[in-house]
Write an enzyme that holds these catalytic residues in place. Sequence first.
Site: not given
Length: 180
Positions: A61, A130
């Site tokens: 992604h 993240y």
Amino acid sequence: MIIKNYQIKGLCKISPKIYTDNRGYFFESYDIKKYESITKKNKFVLDCHSYSKKNVLRGFHFQYKNPQAQLIYLVSGSIFLVVVDFRPNSKTFLQNQCFKLNAKKHEQIFTPPGVGSGFYSYESGIHLIYKISKFYKKNCEMGVIWNDKKLGIKWPCKKPIMSDKDKKNYFVNKINFDNF
């Protein structure tokens, strides 16, 4: 902390200084003053947390019109993480870097804007956190199929568990990178 840079410009692995004693350990997982030289002008605006079972593959992604920097930290388990440079004007365009991460080492991976990521979980109980530098925009998202031969990645799996969305990701030769 120790910073290791890679051929893909802006990509690095960060190994923190860990303080241990009979109680356990302590380390700083993020200090804006210490990370400024790594993150440059990329300020983080969002933290995300994913949980994965064994044999799960997520990715690739990236956001092509609203590129995001990421600071990836594996909290538990071990994964095979791959980052790919999807910046068409980069000298390392479509090159990848693979990492075998184990949470016991507390390493972090910083990916600059325009670099996509995907990972495979070696075991159950994978917690990955993240930080992201820009908010997600659905109309700017791009997905590249995990096993595209043009990327030449040697994944440690043959039939991973994937989302329906990731199964429909594009092959690189079907993407017009001139629009990025």
